[in-house]
Design an enzyme around this catalytic site. Structure first.
Site, PDB file in Angstrom:
ATOM      1  N   GLN A  11      -4.664  -5.024   6.641  1.00  0.00           N
ATOM      2  CA  GLN A  11      -5.662  -5.933   6.063  1.00  0.00           C
ATOM      3  C   GLN A  11      -5.712  -7.274   6.786  1.00  0.00           C
ATOM      4  O   GLN A  11      -6.626  -8.070   6.557  1.00  0.00           O
ATOM      5  CB  GLN A  11      -5.349  -6.184   4.581  1.00  0.00           C
ATOM      6  CG  GLN A  11      -5.560  -4.975   3.691  1.00  0.00           C
ATOM      7  CD  GLN A  11      -7.000  -4.514   3.657  1.00  0.00           C
ATOM      8  OE1 GLN A  11      -7.926  -5.284   3.886  1.00  0.00           O
ATOM      9  NE2 GLN A  11      -7.200  -3.238   3.395  1.00  0.00           N
TER      10      GLN A  11
ATOM     11  N   CYS B 250      -4.803   2.613  -3.772  1.00  0.00           N
ATOM     12  CA  CYS B 250      -3.547   3.059  -3.149  1.00  0.00           C
ATOM     13  C   CYS B 250      -2.417   2.062  -3.378  1.00  0.00           C
ATOM     14  O   CYS B 250      -1.535   1.917  -2.527  1.00  0.00           O
ATOM     15  CB  CYS B 250      -3.702   3.331  -1.651  1.00  0.00           C
ATOM     16  SG  CYS B 250      -4.835   4.649  -1.276  1.00  0.00           S
TER      17      CYS B 250
ATOM     18  N   HIS C 225       0.860  -1.185   0.000  1.00  0.00           N
ATOM     19  CA  HIS C 225       0.000   0.000   0.000  1.00  0.00           C
ATOM     20  C   HIS C 225       0.901   1.242   0.000  1.00  0.00           C
ATOM     21  O   HIS C 225       1.996   1.197   0.554  1.00  0.00           O
ATOM     22  CB  HIS C 225      -0.834  -0.050   1.279  1.00  0.00           C
ATOM     23  CG  HIS C 225      -1.933   0.954   1.365  1.00  0.00           C
ATOM     24  ND1 HIS C 225      -1.729   2.239   1.811  1.00  0.00           N
ATOM     25  CD2 HIS C 225      -3.254   0.863   1.087  1.00  0.00           C
ATOM     26  CE1 HIS C 225      -2.878   2.889   1.810  1.00  0.00           C
ATOM     27  NE2 HIS C 225      -3.822   2.081   1.364  1.00  0.00           N
TER      28      HIS C 225
ATOM     29  N   LYS D 285     -10.458  -0.858  10.148  1.00  0.00           N
ATOM     30  CA  LYS D 285     -10.557  -2.014   9.239  1.00  0.00           C
ATOM     31  C   LYS D 285     -10.989  -3.260  10.010  1.00  0.00           C
ATOM     32  O   LYS D 285     -11.274  -4.295   9.407  1.00  0.00           O
ATOM     33  CB  LYS D 285      -9.203  -2.289   8.588  1.00  0.00           C
ATOM     34  CG  LYS D 285      -8.633  -1.086   7.885  1.00  0.00           C
ATOM     35  CD  LYS D 285      -8.426  -1.288   6.429  1.00  0.00           C
ATOM     36  CE  LYS D 285      -7.570  -0.179   5.883  1.00  0.00           C
ATOM     37  NZ  LYS D 285      -8.054   0.289   4.591  1.00  0.00           N
TER      38      LYS D 285
ATOM     39  N   ASP E  30       2.932  -4.266   7.896  1.00  0.00           N
ATOM     40  CA  ASP E  30       1.704  -3.503   7.746  1.00  0.00           C
ATOM     41  C   ASP E  30       0.550  -4.505   7.840  1.00  0.00           C
ATOM     42  O   ASP E  30       0.283  -5.239   6.899  1.00  0.00           O
ATOM     43  CB  ASP E  30       1.725  -2.795   6.390  1.00  0.00           C
ATOM     44  CG  ASP E  30       0.364  -2.230   5.997  1.00  0.00           C
ATOM     45  OD1 ASP E  30      -0.565  -2.275   6.827  1.00  0.00           O
ATOM     46  OD2 ASP E  30       0.245  -1.762   4.853  1.00  0.00           O
TER      47      ASP E  30
HETATM   48  C1  LIG Z   1      -2.618  -2.798   3.211  1.00  0.00           C
HETATM   49  C2  LIG Z   1      -2.937  -1.463   3.790  1.00  0.00           C
HETATM   50  N1  LIG Z   1      -1.989  -0.798   4.452  1.00  0.00           N
HETATM   51  C3  LIG Z   1      -2.220   0.402   4.999  1.00  0.00           C
HETATM   52  C4  LIG Z   1      -3.437   1.006   4.905  1.00  0.00           C
HETATM   53  C5  LIG Z   1      -3.613   2.352   5.513  1.00  0.00           C
HETATM   54  O1  LIG Z   1      -4.513   2.312   6.542  1.00  0.00           O
HETATM   55  P1  LIG Z   1      -5.024   3.650   7.222  1.00  0.00           P
HETATM   56  O2  LIG Z   1      -5.484   4.527   6.112  1.00  0.00           O
HETATM   57  O3  LIG Z   1      -6.127   3.203   8.107  1.00  0.00           O
HETATM   58  O4  LIG Z   1      -3.883   4.217   7.976  1.00  0.00           O
HETATM   59  C6  LIG Z   1      -4.459   0.366   4.230  1.00  0.00           C
HETATM   60  C7  LIG Z   1      -5.780   1.009   4.083  1.00  0.00           C
HETATM   61  O5  LIG Z   1      -6.281   1.257   3.018  1.00  0.00           O
HETATM   62  C8  LIG Z   1      -4.201  -0.911   3.662  1.00  0.00           C
HETATM   63  O6  LIG Z   1      -5.156  -1.556   2.994  1.00  0.00           O
END
Ligand SMILES: Cc1ncc(COP(=O)(O)O)c(C=O)c1O
Lengths: 151, 424
Positions: B221, B382, B141, B244, B218
């Site tokens: 998900q 993203c 992401h 999430k 990270d």
């Molecule tokens: C794989 C992954 N990492 C990071 C994020 C970022 O999460 P947040 O926007 O809640 O900080 C997301 C959210 O879209 C994600 O799907």
């Protein structure tokens, strides 16, 4: 199909999406620009040949949704042989049409009126205006290449 | 609430787990699901973007402001103690959720993004040097790409990228060949939000540790789909977002090994992160407060803990089995749609299905499905490098939670047939 979806995806729009007009690069071109809509990843390149303040030829390339592609296609057929000033004025009216900010004079808008349905889909207004923004960027660019984003 | 799962006609047994999964009962816990959109029942299939909230979570927020609100860690009066206790209990709940060794290793953040940035900023600024290498992956992401780009640029370090294959799986041989004594940090997503791929997290961590690199995961998900045990994984940092995993937006947590957190400088300066301040010198607070400057999102932390409890009561084995069933059902049905190609066909996948239609742009798909009451995500999610890797501008993505149903999948597929007909 639902009637309101039909308002958005008019037959003419679907046709232009499938068989876009002026869908090619112009070489040479006096002006060109790249447009990008980060929300949906739409990308478009617009090429213009401007002579004596008049757009004598135009072409575009790129990938995008049906609305953005059809809008680009219709736009190219409309701006050809118009002066830069006329095109700028038309863009203002078109923006008003797709954002619902003004009650448009349909007669004046001509073929562009098929995009009136976009006003009910606020997230899609940018799709409809991307190619226009890109034309404006090309016309305003001093350099050969300009890059414009809808964000 | 899913506390008591009783048997009745609507109860269905799933998988090998033999525990009963009653989706209607679960849906009853989520008020937002029971509405009509454009005259059709809502089918919310955008859970990878954000999940919906059960009533216990919504009630916890409301209860906090109606009965508990006070600033924490500073008042001597009753309400402040109540709020502090509730917030610290929430931290304990997160610790237990991740199976961390102690609550000192749990830092509340705004979400996964802030957790990753915290590590890049505090750990990265202190420990990454010129000539070092940081490894990420093509499927990350943007929030797990950009912070490392910024760090590497600032430090003169090299960013290396593990490529993915046509199925959307990491190319582990390439990863092995990127690892060296220069590798100081490896950051990757546990589960891909655009492809659904579940990465071989244990192996990636082990291999990184063999060359002495620290590992940042990270987990944005992963948290809603799979149990996480940071001690068993031996991971150095693990970040996730509350929203999430059925909690509120604006709150998340970062796990960090105590030895690293101790050695790291603070992230932001301000109240709460200090022991004492004179105009000449400041003594930083103990863990985890050293990394929590300013008044936090108190109700968010408390409500996120409620969400984690809720998920725990349903149980990950049940969630995984049920979602896997949804995934298989969706994959099979979608493949029958004319001109539809699934992007992301890894062997191990979470309930996320990205797809493209031959002659219809995802944006048009999204608009038409919306009129059917079906919410899916369209775009690059993203993850632009993933789109580039597959030479596509965007995908449509349906992502399922344990409250989704097979009927919703049927409606999705039916609507897609309609889209195809319309654009014929
Ligand atoms: C794989 C992954 N990492 C990071 C994020 C970022 O999460 P947040 O926007 O809640 O900080 C997301 C959210 O879209 C994600 O799907």
């Amino acid at each position: 199909m639902d009637t309101d979806l039909r308002d958005l995806y008019q037959e003419i729009i679907l046709d232009h999406n499938k068989n876009p007009k002026n869908f090619h690069k112009l070489d040479p071109a006096s002006h060109s620009a790249e447009g990008y809509n980060p929300l949906c990843g739409d990308k478009i390149n617009v090429y213009l040949q401007v002579e004596d303040g008049k757009i004598v030829d135009i072409g575009f390339e790129g990938s995008g949704c049906a609305i953005s592609k059809a809008s680009a296609s219709v736009m190219t057929t409309i701006v050809k042989n118009k002066t830069v000033e006329e095109v700028k004025a038309l863009f203002e009216k078109f923006k008003g049409l797709v954002t619902g900010k003004v009650e448009p004079d349909m007669l004046e808008l001509g073929k562009l009126a098929v995009f009136a349905g976009v006003r009910d889909y606020p997230s899609r207004a940018k799709c409809a205006t991307l190619s226009w923004h890109t034309v404006m960027a090309a016309l305003n660019s001093k350099e050969e290449q300009a890059i414009v984003s809808t964000e | 609430m899913a506390e008591t799962i009783e048997m009745d006609d609507r109860t269905i047994a799933i998988g090998k787990n033999h525990k009963l999964f009653d989706v209607e009962r679960i849906r009853a816990d989520f008020p937002i699901l029971h509405q009509r959109i454009h005259g059709k029942p809502l089918a919310y299939l955008d859970n990878a973007a954000t999940s919906q909230k059960p009533k216990v979570v919504i009630d916890a927020i409301s209860h906090y402001y109606q009965a508990q609100n006070a600033n924490i860690h500073r008042g001597v009066y009753y309400l402040s103690e109540v709020a502090t206790q509730a917030y610290e209990q929430a931290r304990e709940c997160v610790r237990s959720f991740l199976n961390a060794a102690s609550t000192e290793e749990i830092i509340f953040t705004r979400g996964a993004t802030e957790g990753i940035n915290l590590v890049a900023h505090s750990y990265g600024r202190r420990f990454i040097q010129q000539g070092d290498e940081v490894i990420i992956t093509t499927m990350d992401h943007h929030s797990n790409i950009v912070p490392w780009q910024i760090l590497c640029e600032e430090k003169g370090a090299q960013l290396r990228v593990v490529p993915i294959d046509d199925h959307g799986e990491l190319m582990m041989d390439e990863y092995a060949s990127l690892l060296s004594a220069k590798t100081k940090l490896v950051a990757f997503g546990h589960i891909s939000n655009s492809l659904g791929t579940i990465n071989p997290i244990e192996k990636i961590i082990q291999m990184a540790h063999q060359v002495g690199a620290v590992v940042v995961v990270d987990g944005a998900q992963a948290a809603p789909h799979t149990p996480i045990d940071v001690q068993a994984l031996d991971v150095d940092f693990y970040a996730f977002s509350g929203h999430k995993v059925f909690g509120p937006t604006g709150i998340g947590a970062l796990y960090g090994k105590e030895k690293w957190l101790d050695a790291m400088p603070p992230y932001q300066g301000g109240g709460d992160m200090i022991k004492s301040v004179t105009l000449e010198k400041t003594i930083y607070n103990d863990l985890p407060y050293k990394f929590e400057a300013g008044t936090p999102h108190i109700s968010g932390g408390i409500a996120m803990a409620k969400a984690l409890d809720y998920v725990g009561q349903i149980g990950y084995p049940q969630i995984e089995a049920y979602e896997n069933d949804l995934l298989n059902c969706a994959t099979e049905a979608l493949q029958k749609v004319d001109g539809l190609r699934i992007v992301g066909t890894a062997q191990h996948k979470a309930s996320v299905v990205s797809f493209v239609l031959e002659s219809v742009h995802p944006h048009d798909v999204g608009t038409i499905l919306d009129r059917e009451g079906i919410a899916i995500r369209t775009g690059h999610h993203c993850t632009q490098p993933v789109m580039d890797r597959f030479h596509i501008p965007a995908t449509s993505r349906a992502s399922f939670a344990f409250y989704n149903t097979k009927e919703e999948i049927d409606r999705l597929v039916e609507a897609l047939h309609k889209v195809v007909r319309m654009f014929q």
